[in-house]
Scaffold this active site. Structure first.
Site, PDB file in Angstrom:
ATOM      1  N   HIS A 274      -4.114  -4.515  -4.840  1.00 33.83           N
ATOM      2  CA  HIS A 274      -3.707  -3.306  -4.125  1.00 33.83           C
ATOM      3  C   HIS A 274      -3.651  -3.565  -2.616  1.00 33.83           C
ATOM      4  O   HIS A 274      -4.652  -3.918  -2.002  1.00 33.83           O
ATOM      5  CB  HIS A 274      -4.726  -2.201  -4.443  1.00 33.83           C
ATOM      6  CG  HIS A 274      -4.393  -0.860  -3.909  1.00 33.83           C
ATOM      7  ND1 HIS A 274      -5.355   0.044  -3.530  1.00 33.83           N
ATOM      8  CD2 HIS A 274      -3.203  -0.249  -3.692  1.00 33.83           C
ATOM      9  CE1 HIS A 274      -4.787   1.154  -3.108  1.00 33.83           C
ATOM     10  NE2 HIS A 274      -3.472   1.001  -3.191  1.00 33.83           N
TER      11      HIS A 274
ATOM     12  N   GLU B 214       0.582  -5.428  -4.419  1.00 30.88           N
ATOM     13  CA  GLU B 214       1.325  -4.212  -4.095  1.00 30.88           C
ATOM     14  C   GLU B 214       1.399  -4.084  -2.594  1.00 30.88           C
ATOM     15  O   GLU B 214       0.453  -4.452  -1.882  1.00 30.88           O
ATOM     16  CB  GLU B 214       0.612  -3.004  -4.717  1.00 30.88           C
ATOM     17  CG  GLU B 214       1.245  -1.657  -4.439  1.00 30.88           C
ATOM     18  CD  GLU B 214       0.534  -0.878  -3.340  1.00 30.88           C
ATOM     19  OE1 GLU B 214       0.912   0.286  -3.090  1.00 30.88           O
ATOM     20  OE2 GLU B 214      -0.400  -1.438  -2.721  1.00 30.88           O
TER      21      GLU B 214
ATOM     22  N   ASP C 137       3.241  -1.434   0.749  1.00 29.85           N
ATOM     23  CA  ASP C 137       3.783  -0.116   1.068  1.00 29.85           C
ATOM     24  C   ASP C 137       4.887  -0.235   2.111  1.00 29.85           C
ATOM     25  O   ASP C 137       4.702  -0.884   3.152  1.00 29.85           O
ATOM     26  CB  ASP C 137       2.672   0.792   1.599  1.00 29.85           C
ATOM     27  CG  ASP C 137       1.540   0.952   0.603  1.00 29.85           C
ATOM     28  OD1 ASP C 137       1.746   1.639  -0.405  1.00 29.85           O
ATOM     29  OD2 ASP C 137       0.455   0.375   0.829  1.00 29.85           O
TER      30      ASP C 137
ATOM     31  N   HIS D 255       0.669   1.271   5.111  1.00 28.68           N
ATOM     32  CA  HIS D 255       0.382   2.347   4.157  1.00 28.68           C
ATOM     33  C   HIS D 255       0.532   3.729   4.779  1.00 28.68           C
ATOM     34  O   HIS D 255       1.211   4.603   4.234  1.00 28.68           O
ATOM     35  CB  HIS D 255      -1.032   2.197   3.594  1.00 28.68           C
ATOM     36  CG  HIS D 255      -1.382   3.266   2.593  1.00 28.68           C
ATOM     37  ND1 HIS D 255      -1.933   4.481   2.962  1.00 28.68           N
ATOM     38  CD2 HIS D 255      -1.244   3.308   1.242  1.00 28.68           C
ATOM     39  CE1 HIS D 255      -2.120   5.220   1.887  1.00 28.68           C
ATOM     40  NE2 HIS D 255      -1.700   4.527   0.832  1.00 28.68           N
TER      41      HIS D 255
END
Length: 276
Positions: free
Chosen positions: A32, A58, A60, A73
């Site tokens: 993450h 992952e 953003d 993020h």
């Protein structure tokens, strides 16, 4: 400096033992926001460590004032940079490159910059070992950015490794129209499985619950990639029991804040099974 040496020592040690850890039947671990407990989240150092450790990740995606796709993020710059309470969408890419995105995590990462999507994809293409899973969490992208995102994935030939998720259904359809090879994902709960299958828009089912193996088999027969979204901090998301359950269900991958700890649990399980 001591922290930085320790960080890269951990990475190097992990690389030495990877052949003993990796088992073909284990799900792909997807870190993450990168290796966020060991490096500044959503930065190239965090992504580089994942790639060297054969872990997916992952990230953003947001857009600057002048249209650059960047990896951060929050809309606000306050938490992960020294940019104060300004919005990423209200500054230019050149301004963003002046910000420090590492010192907040640890002084040894001072000078780490907010990366662009292209820089991140360049790194993935150059450093990945075999196939991986890269989850592109689309936070704020305009229509021009949608085309740029698809073009960049095509430029670096990463359609097989990447999928886009968290965008609206309307954006998902537009992305598919731009290039059908771009895989679309979405968080899906148990009650909505049949509806999502009937819509036939999703390529990747990011399950928000621990599935039974029969559910995984059903989705796989439909040609879907099956992931478990277990991202987030805390004891509940650091559960060896849950990790073993999703491994037994034979999912394709798991999004987690604790990929290295999970890998240790699965490694021990593989060793125990091998000794029987």
């Amino acid at each position: 400096m001591k922290f930085q040496v320790f960080f890269y020592t951990v990475v190097a040690f992990s690389l030495m033992i990877i052949p003993q850890i990796m088992v073909a039947s284990d799900p792909v671990l997807i870190a993450h926001r990168g290796l966020l407990r060991h490096a500044p989240e959503n930065t190239l150092p965090a992504f580089r460590a994942c790639l060297d450790l054969r872990i997916g990740f992952e990230l953003d995606i947001r857009t600057t004032k002048d249209g650059e796709l960047v990896i951060i993020h929050d809309d606000s710059l306050a938490r992960t940079t020294n940019g104060g309470a300004r919005s990423i969408r209200n500054i230019t890419w050149a301004d963003a490159q002046q910000l420090d995105a590492g010192s907040w995590f640890d002084p040894v990462f001072a000078g780490t910059r907010i990366p662009s999507l292209e820089q991140s994809l360049q790194l993935i293409k150059a450093r990945k070992k075999g196939s991986t899973i890269i989850a592109l969490n689309i936070k704020q992208v305009n229509s021009e950015g949608e085309k740029k995102l698809v073009d960049l994935i095509e430029k670096y030939a990463l359609f097989d490794d990447c999928f886009a998720f968290d965008q609206s259904a309307a954006m998902s359809k537009r992305l598919k129209q731009l290039n059908p090879r771009l895989r679309i994902g979405q968080n899906v709960n148990r009650k909505s499985i049949d509806a999502r299958l009937q819509e036939n828009l999703l390529d990747v089912f990011l399950l928000t619950y621990i599935p039974e193996k029969a559910e995984v088999d059903h989705l796989r027969k439909q040609g879907k990639q099956i992931l478990f979204n277990f991202a987030g901090p805390g004891k509940a998301r650091r559960s060896p029991v849950a990790w073993e359950q999703v491994r037994a269900a034979r999912i394709d991958g798991m999004l987690t804040d604790y990929p290295l700890e999970c890998r240790q649990v699965w490694r021990r399980a593989n060793q125990d099974q091998g000794g029987k």
